[in-house]
Design an enzyme around this catalytic site. Structure first.
Site, PDB file in Angstrom:
ATOM      1  N   PHE A 230       0.828  -1.200   0.000  1.00  0.00           N
ATOM      2  CA  PHE A 230       0.000   0.000   0.000  1.00  0.00           C
ATOM      3  C   PHE A 230       0.871   1.262   0.000  1.00  0.00           C
ATOM      4  CE2 PHE A 230      -3.136  -2.622   2.756  1.00  0.00           C
ATOM      5  CZ  PHE A 230      -3.764  -3.139   1.632  1.00  0.00           C
ATOM      6  N   SER A 231       2.127   1.150  -0.423  1.00  0.00           N
ATOM      7  CA  SER A 231       3.039   2.241  -0.069  1.00  0.00           C
ATOM      8  C   SER A 231       4.095   2.613  -1.093  1.00  0.00           C
ATOM      9  CB  SER A 231       3.740   1.887   1.248  1.00  0.00           C
ATOM     10  OG  SER A 231       4.217   0.543   1.235  1.00  0.00           O
ATOM     11  N   CYS A 232       4.187   1.954  -2.236  1.00  0.00           N
ATOM     12  CA  CYS A 232       5.206   2.316  -3.229  1.00  0.00           C
ATOM     13  C   CYS A 232       4.960   3.749  -3.709  1.00  0.00           C
ATOM     14  CB  CYS A 232       5.151   1.360  -4.421  1.00  0.00           C
ATOM     15  SG  CYS A 232       6.353   1.747  -5.706  1.00  0.00           S
ATOM     16  N   THR A 297       9.671   3.409   1.203  1.00  0.00           N
ATOM     17  CA  THR A 297      10.527   4.553   0.904  1.00  0.00           C
ATOM     18  C   THR A 297       9.760   5.878   0.977  1.00  0.00           C
ATOM     19  OG1 THR A 297      10.120   4.147  -1.442  1.00  0.00           O
ATOM     20  CG2 THR A 297      12.137   3.239  -0.506  1.00  0.00           C
ATOM     21  N   CYS A 473      26.887  27.501  29.899  1.00  0.00           N
ATOM     22  CA  CYS A 473      26.597  26.150  29.396  1.00  0.00           C
ATOM     23  C   CYS A 473      25.218  25.684  29.847  1.00  0.00           C
ATOM     24  CB  CYS A 473      27.663  25.168  29.902  1.00  0.00           C
ATOM     25  SG  CYS A 473      27.431  23.493  29.271  1.00  0.00           S
ATOM     26  N   CYS A 476      23.677  21.174  26.494  1.00  0.00           N
ATOM     27  CA  CYS A 476      23.104  20.618  25.248  1.00  0.00           C
ATOM     28  C   CYS A 476      23.990  19.536  24.662  1.00  0.00           C
ATOM     29  CB  CYS A 476      22.881  21.727  24.236  1.00  0.00           C
ATOM     30  SG  CYS A 476      24.399  22.402  23.513  1.00  0.00           S
ATOM     31  N   CYS A 479      28.975  20.003  21.749  1.00  0.00           N
ATOM     32  CA  CYS A 479      30.428  19.830  21.693  1.00  0.00           C
ATOM     33  C   CYS A 479      30.817  18.353  21.745  1.00  0.00           C
ATOM     34  CB  CYS A 479      31.100  20.600  22.835  1.00  0.00           C
ATOM     35  SG  CYS A 479      30.509  20.159  24.483  1.00  0.00           S
TER      36      CYS A 479
END
Length: 505
Positions: A230-232, A297, A473, A476, A479
């Site tokens: 159901f998805s191509c 895809t 700082c 997050c 670095c």
């Protein structure tokens, strides 16, 4: 900490992964050099170690393997002795026990969870037979319909980044270009000669009668399961592929029609070209689909050629929207699978997962997210069926090291850790820790923090090495992610209230 692991990873990545590799033929110690490097490439470190023999394998050797390396024709050859030497230092903690990878999915028994997904990699007898001989448990055969599509040339395109030519892949292929009779013959012969392997017949009809007829024919030919495509995303005719998958009422109608034609299990293959995959998935389950497959895809356009403004693949100067796959889509696939597994009506429904799986670790992540089998295409197109060795060995070793008795035991273990944003803990901070002894003074952490973070990293005027400003700082850890030498790692979490008290005092 040393840089050896970093150097080995970079060196392994340079290997061309040759067919009939000359380095293996040249090794006077009898090592399967190419297999060792391939295992490392696919994150199967324990498998690579097993393939070495006695310690100091490369001592007193003239490195004839390097002399034969085909990369040497265009660059420096892969430094094989360095790779083997590092493995000699890893000959510990290698599990002796092998864990069975058998698993039942939708009532069908699989010898392992690894399946070729419906695509060109499983589109005729010879290809699938080769894959079965090499250890793949099953195949979702390339989608079969009652019509034979007209195809274009070329039909593939790839997305590259730096020295990696294949991080994403686009195709504009349609369903099988063999006749219905040819495909049925392939299925019959495969089931006759490989009775213990699992054949999933992918089908696509144009109306209810065709879905019912195809389902009946697939069962008669010996298929163990049926997968409704159901998805191509790139069918030339309207009303097919993802046009169906985005419409819950059509999914329901064609699922019911498929179930009418067969008694074997039916999977509904979901399209990611939708906001809420749960809606068509629920529609399929309500019409008695036995399981789901996801994701197919993703609709895409890639690589505009700025010389002539065509896009890849270039078909006479034109192209169309096609399906995007490869490693880059894994996070999207995992998100959709989580969405379905978190849905009350779908949480206990079996899922066969796919989308960006290359290594056993990728496969294990899909299993931890709730999938019981996994399907692979793009990695096979790039590296061949041979990746099954490292998929199986790597997963078995992981299970053994972590005291799992079966694949089934780890299915869905990650789901409880995916929560709503408002449920995430927000009362602590995890600062980065800088390891100055391994810092090479590249300044990447400083650049990223200043230009893309919170300007919390500065560089010493004397040494050029980074230091953190705790007043700026926010934890997050950008670095940590950009450091090329692994010289920045997370530290322990600290409560924000405690940090505020320290600043006041």
């Amino acid at each position: 900490m040393t840089y050896e692991k970093i150097k080995i990873k970079k060196e392994v990545a340079r290997c061309l992964l040759c067919h009939d590799a000359p380095c293996t033929k040249a090794c006077k110690k009898g090592l399967k050099v190419a297999d060792i490097i391939r295992s490392l490439r696919f994150e199967n470190i324990t498998g690579a170690v097993r393939k070495t023999k006695e310690e100091n394998t490369c001592l007193n050797c003239n490195a004839s393997c390097m002399e034969s390396c085909r990369l040497g024709d265009i660059d420096e050859p892969v430094y094989i002795p360095q790779i083997i030497k590092e493995l000699d230092n890893c000959k510990r903690n290698i599990p002796e026990k092998k864990i069975s990878l058998e698993i039942d999915f939708c009532g069908v028994h699989f010898e392992n969870p690894f399946i070729l997904s419906s695509s060109v990699v499983g589109s005729n007898y010879e290809m699938v037979a080769k894959a079965f001989d090499m250890g793949w448990a099953g195949v979702a055969f390339k989608t079969i319909g009652l019509f034979k599509p007209d195809e274009v040339s070329p039909r593939f395109g790839a997305l590259e980044k730096e020295d990696n030519p294949f991080i994403g892949f686009k195709n504009i292929e349609q369903i099988s270009d063999h006749t219905l009779e040819e495909n049925l013959g392939f299925l019959r012969r495969l089931k006759r000669e490989y009775p213990d392997k699992i054949i999933i017949a992918s089908i696509m009809g144009q109306n209810e009668a065709e879905w019912t007829k195809l389902a009946r024919l697939m069962e008669e030919a010996g298929a163990d399961m049926i997968e409704c495509n159901f998805s191509c995303p790139q069918m030339a005719k309207e009303g097919l592929g993802s046009d169906v998958g985005t419409n819950p009422s059509l999914v329901a109608k064609y699922t019911a029609a498929t179930k009418k034609g067969t008694k074997i299990p039916v999977l509904a293959k979901m399209t990611p070209n939708i906001t809420k995959m749960q809606e068509p998935a629920i529609a399929a389950i309500r019409e008695k689909a036995d399981g789901l497959a996801a994701i197919n895809t993703i609709k895409s356009i890639m690589n505009v050629d700025l010389n002539n403004f065509s896009t890849a693949p270039n078909v006479g100067g034109k192209c169309s929207v096609g399906g995007y796959s490869g490693k880059a889509v894994k996070p999207i696939a995992l998100r959709f699978i989580n969405d379905m597994k978190q849905e009350k009506e779908l949480k206990n429904i079996p899922i066969s997962g796919m989308g960006g799986i290359e290594t056993w670790k990728d496969a294990a992540e899909f299993i931890a997210m709730g999938c019981e089998t996994v399907q692979i295409t793009t990695a096979v197109m790039q590296y061949g069926y041979r990746i099954i060795d490292d998929l199986k060995e790597g997963l078995s070793d992981y299970l053994a090291k972590n005291n799992f008795k079966s694949v089934k035991e780890m299915v869905g273990l990650a789901l409880e850790n995916i929560v709503a944003p408002e449920d995430l803990e927000r009362d602590s901070i995890e600062y980065p820790r800088f390891h100055k002894e391994t810092c090479v003074v590249c300044g990447r952490c400083y650049i990223s923090c200043f230009d893309g973070g919170h300007q919390a990293v500065s560089l010493s005027t004397k040494t050029g090495k980074p230091k953190m400003n705790p007043n700026k700082c926010v934890g997050c850890q950008l670095c940590v992610l950009v450091c090329p030498t692994g010289s920045i790692t997370p530290s322990k979490k600290r409560l924000l209230n405690k940090i505020k008290e320290e600043k006041i005092s």
